[in-house]
Design a protein around this motif. Structure first.
Motif, mmCIF file in Angstrom:
data_model
loop_
_atom_site.group_PDB
_atom_site.id
_atom_site.type_symbol
_atom_site.label_atom_id
_atom_site.label_comp_id
_atom_site.label_asym_id
_atom_site.label_seq_id
_atom_site.Cartn_x
_atom_site.Cartn_y
_atom_site.Cartn_z
ATOM 1 N N VAL A 70 -62.183 -53.194 33.205
ATOM 2 C CA VAL A 70 -61.094 -53.239 34.184
ATOM 3 C C VAL A 70 -60.908 -51.834 34.751
ATOM 4 O O VAL A 70 -61.046 -50.854 34.043
ATOM 5 C CB VAL A 70 -59.784 -53.707 33.499
ATOM 6 N N HIS A 71 -60.598 -51.750 36.007
ATOM 7 C CA HIS A 71 -60.355 -50.433 36.601
ATOM 8 C C HIS A 71 -59.165 -49.798 35.910
ATOM 9 O O HIS A 71 -58.031 -50.231 36.088
ATOM 10 C CB HIS A 71 -60.048 -50.582 38.099
ATOM 11 N N SER A 72 -59.387 -48.758 35.127
ATOM 12 C CA SER A 72 -58.308 -48.251 34.288
ATOM 13 C C SER A 72 -57.160 -47.651 35.077
ATOM 14 O O SER A 72 -56.046 -47.626 34.612
ATOM 15 C CB SER A 72 -58.836 -47.250 33.256
ATOM 16 N N PHE A 73 -57.406 -47.157 36.304
ATOM 17 C CA PHE A 73 -56.266 -46.584 37.014
ATOM 18 C C PHE A 73 -55.388 -47.655 37.646
ATOM 19 O O PHE A 73 -54.420 -47.364 38.312
ATOM 20 C CB PHE A 73 -56.653 -45.499 38.035
ATOM 21 N N ALA A 74 -55.715 -48.932 37.445
ATOM 22 C CA ALA A 74 -54.849 -50.014 37.911
ATOM 23 C C ALA A 74 -54.029 -50.599 36.759
ATOM 24 O O ALA A 74 -53.330 -51.572 36.933
ATOM 25 C CB ALA A 74 -55.695 -51.106 38.543
ATOM 26 N N GLN A 75 -54.140 -50.002 35.591
ATOM 27 C CA GLN A 75 -53.458 -50.548 34.419
ATOM 28 C C GLN A 75 -51.962 -50.255 34.477
ATOM 29 O O GLN A 75 -51.526 -49.241 35.004
ATOM 30 C CB GLN A 75 -54.031 -49.934 33.140
ATOM 31 N N SER A 76 -51.201 -51.160 33.871
ATOM 32 C CA SER A 76 -49.752 -50.971 33.792
ATOM 33 C C SER A 76 -49.368 -50.611 32.365
ATOM 34 O O SER A 76 -50.170 -50.743 31.439
ATOM 35 C CB SER A 76 -49.043 -52.265 34.193
ATOM 36 N N ALA A 77 -48.134 -50.178 32.204
ATOM 37 C CA ALA A 77 -47.615 -49.849 30.868
ATOM 38 C C ALA A 77 -47.643 -51.080 29.975
ATOM 39 O O ALA A 77 -48.011 -51.011 28.802
ATOM 40 C CB ALA A 77 -46.198 -49.286 30.981
ATOM 41 N N GLU A 78 -47.288 -52.231 30.550
ATOM 42 C CA GLU A 78 -47.268 -53.474 29.771
ATOM 43 C C GLU A 78 -48.669 -53.850 29.295
ATOM 44 O O GLU A 78 -48.862 -54.264 28.149
ATOM 45 C CB GLU A 78 -46.668 -54.606 30.614
ATOM 46 N N THR A 79 -49.661 -53.683 30.151
ATOM 47 C CA THR A 79 -51.041 -54.009 29.789
ATOM 48 C C THR A 79 -51.516 -53.150 28.625
ATOM 49 O O THR A 79 -52.110 -53.660 27.673
ATOM 50 C CB THR A 79 -51.985 -53.809 31.001
ATOM 51 N N ILE A 80 -51.242 -51.862 28.699
ATOM 52 C CA ILE A 80 -51.724 -50.971 27.632
ATOM 53 C C ILE A 80 -50.972 -51.241 26.331
ATOM 54 O O ILE A 80 -51.555 -51.178 25.249
ATOM 55 C CB ILE A 80 -51.667 -49.475 28.050
ATOM 56 N N ARG A 81 -49.685 -51.565 26.418
ATOM 57 C CA ARG A 81 -48.922 -51.910 25.202
ATOM 58 C C ARG A 81 -49.518 -53.139 24.526
ATOM 59 O O ARG A 81 -49.723 -53.159 23.319
ATOM 60 C CB ARG A 81 -47.450 -52.185 25.539
ATOM 61 N N THR A 82 -49.790 -54.162 25.325
ATOM 62 C CA THR A 82 -50.357 -55.405 24.789
ATOM 63 C C THR A 82 -51.727 -55.164 24.171
ATOM 64 O O THR A 82 -52.012 -55.611 23.050
ATOM 65 C CB THR A 82 -50.462 -56.463 25.912
ATOM 66 N N LEU A 83 -52.568 -54.452 24.882
ATOM 67 C CA LEU A 83 -53.914 -54.170 24.387
ATOM 68 C C LEU A 83 -53.859 -53.345 23.107
ATOM 69 O O LEU A 83 -54.585 -53.614 22.145
ATOM 70 C CB LEU A 83 -54.722 -53.437 25.459
ATOM 71 N N PHE A 84 -52.963 -52.363 23.074
ATOM 72 C CA PHE A 84 -52.859 -51.517 21.888
ATOM 73 C C PHE A 84 -52.417 -52.327 20.673
ATOM 74 O O PHE A 84 -52.935 -52.135 19.574
ATOM 75 C CB PHE A 84 -51.885 -50.353 22.137
ATOM 76 N N GLN A 85 -51.474 -53.222 20.861
ATOM 77 C CA GLN A 85 -51.021 -54.050 19.730
ATOM 78 C C GLN A 85 -52.157 -54.912 19.193
ATOM 79 O O GLN A 85 -52.287 -55.096 17.983
ATOM 80 C CB GLN A 85 -49.826 -54.911 20.140
ATOM 81 N N LYS A 86 -53.008 -55.424 20.077
ATOM 82 C CA LYS A 86 -54.165 -56.207 19.646
ATOM 83 C C LYS A 86 -55.150 -55.337 18.871
ATOM 84 O O LYS A 86 -55.685 -55.749 17.843
ATOM 85 C CB LYS A 86 -54.850 -56.858 20.852
ATOM 86 N N MET A 87 -55.393 -54.138 19.372
ATOM 87 C CA MET A 87 -56.315 -53.217 18.678
ATOM 88 C C MET A 87 -55.756 -52.837 17.308
ATOM 89 O O MET A 87 -56.492 -52.781 16.321
ATOM 90 C CB MET A 87 -56.547 -51.951 19.511
ATOM 91 N N LYS A 88 -54.464 -52.594 17.273
ATOM 92 C CA LYS A 88 -53.828 -52.190 16.016
ATOM 93 C C LYS A 88 -53.928 -53.300 14.967
ATOM 94 O O LYS A 88 -54.170 -53.043 13.791
ATOM 95 C CB LYS A 88 -52.361 -51.823 16.273
ATOM 96 N N LYS A 89 -53.757 -54.534 15.416
ATOM 97 C CA LYS A 89 -53.844 -55.675 14.510
ATOM 98 C C LYS A 89 -55.231 -55.783 13.884
ATOM 99 O O LYS A 89 -55.380 -56.178 12.734
ATOM 100 C CB LYS A 89 -53.517 -56.955 15.288
ATOM 101 N N GLU A 90 -56.256 -55.400 14.636
ATOM 102 C CA GLU A 90 -57.640 -55.481 14.158
ATOM 103 C C GLU A 90 -58.055 -54.259 13.339
ATOM 104 O O GLU A 90 -59.068 -54.302 12.631
ATOM 105 C CB GLU A 90 -58.598 -55.613 15.347
ATOM 106 N N ALA A 91 -57.312 -53.176 13.443
ATOM 107 C CA ALA A 91 -57.702 -51.913 12.793
ATOM 108 C C ALA A 91 -57.333 -51.882 11.309
ATOM 109 O O ALA A 91 -56.415 -52.573 10.868
ATOM 110 C CB ALA A 91 -57.032 -50.748 13.508
ATOM 111 N N THR A 92 -58.062 -51.056 10.559
ATOM 112 C CA THR A 92 -57.703 -50.768 9.167
ATOM 113 C C THR A 92 -56.903 -49.480 9.180
ATOM 114 O O THR A 92 -57.437 -48.409 9.513
ATOM 115 C CB THR A 92 -58.965 -50.589 8.294
#
Length: 200
Positions: free
Chosen positions: A14-36
């Motif tokens: 995805v074009h990263s400069f089109a990202q919103s705060a909400e998108t990055i929050r959601t994506l980060f929570q998903k990454m965090k859930k998968e991380a050790t």
């Protein structure tokens, strides 16, 4: 871990400069859930420190191939602890690099939210915020015209890292404090930021 890699690929597609705060929050929570998450494992923290010392604190802002290899190794190893922090940091780096490369302004909303997430997460996991987070958070807030918060961030960063040259440079640019400028000229005249902002 496979899901984490897919999430990263999704983000990078995805074009990263089109990202919103909400998108990055959601994506980060998903990454965090998968991380050790391991508060005793400092590999990612140490890498952020190395990145700071070799590219921001050093006189020349050139990343060594050794550091790049470490980043690649940690980012691609499914056993890396606290990988969500490194991935978020790399997303931020990619956003800044992409926008600079095509001559477009970065997205302050994306930058600010990413830095707030990194600040909170590094403090929670490691009990300490790396110097590079203070610097990038300042830059994000400054680009978002949040001057008061930007100044507060610099002041907090200098309490933790009083020898940080980038933090001193930004502090001087905000305060025009001649003592800071004189210190930079006397002790750090060869630093790339001192030269870039014409302080020497």
């Amino acid at each position: 871990m496979k899901k984490l890699a897919l999430l990263l690929l999704f983000f990078l597609s995805v074009h990263s400069f089109a990202q919103s705060a909400e998108t990055i929050r959601t994506l980060f929570q998903k990454m965090k859930k998968e991380a050790t998450i391991d508060k005793n494992d400092k590999a990612v923290y140490n890498l952020l420190d190395e990145f700071y010392n070799k590219s921001l604190q050093a006189d020349n802002d050139e990343m060594t191939s050794e550091t790049v290899e470490k980043i690649q190794m940690l980012a691609s190893d499914k056993n890396t602890k606290n990988l969500h922090i490194l991935m978020l940091f790399l997303m931020y780096q990619q956003h800044i690099s992409q926008t600079a490369m095509v001559g477009k302004p970065s997205n302050p909303e994306f930058q600010i939210e990413t830095m707030r997430l990194l600040e909170d997460e590094t403090k929670d996991v490691y009990g300490k915020i790396p110097a590079i987070i203070y610097i990038y958070k300042y830059e994000a807030l400054d680009s978002g015209k949040e001057e008061d918060q930007a100044r507060t961030t610099i002041a907090q960063g200098l309490k933790e890292y009083p020898d940080s040259i980038p933090l001193k440079v930004y502090s001087y640019l905000n305060t025009k404090d001649e003592k800071i400028k004189n210190d930079l000229i006397k002790n750090h005249s060869n630093h790339w930021m001192v030269k870039q902002f014409g302080l020497n």
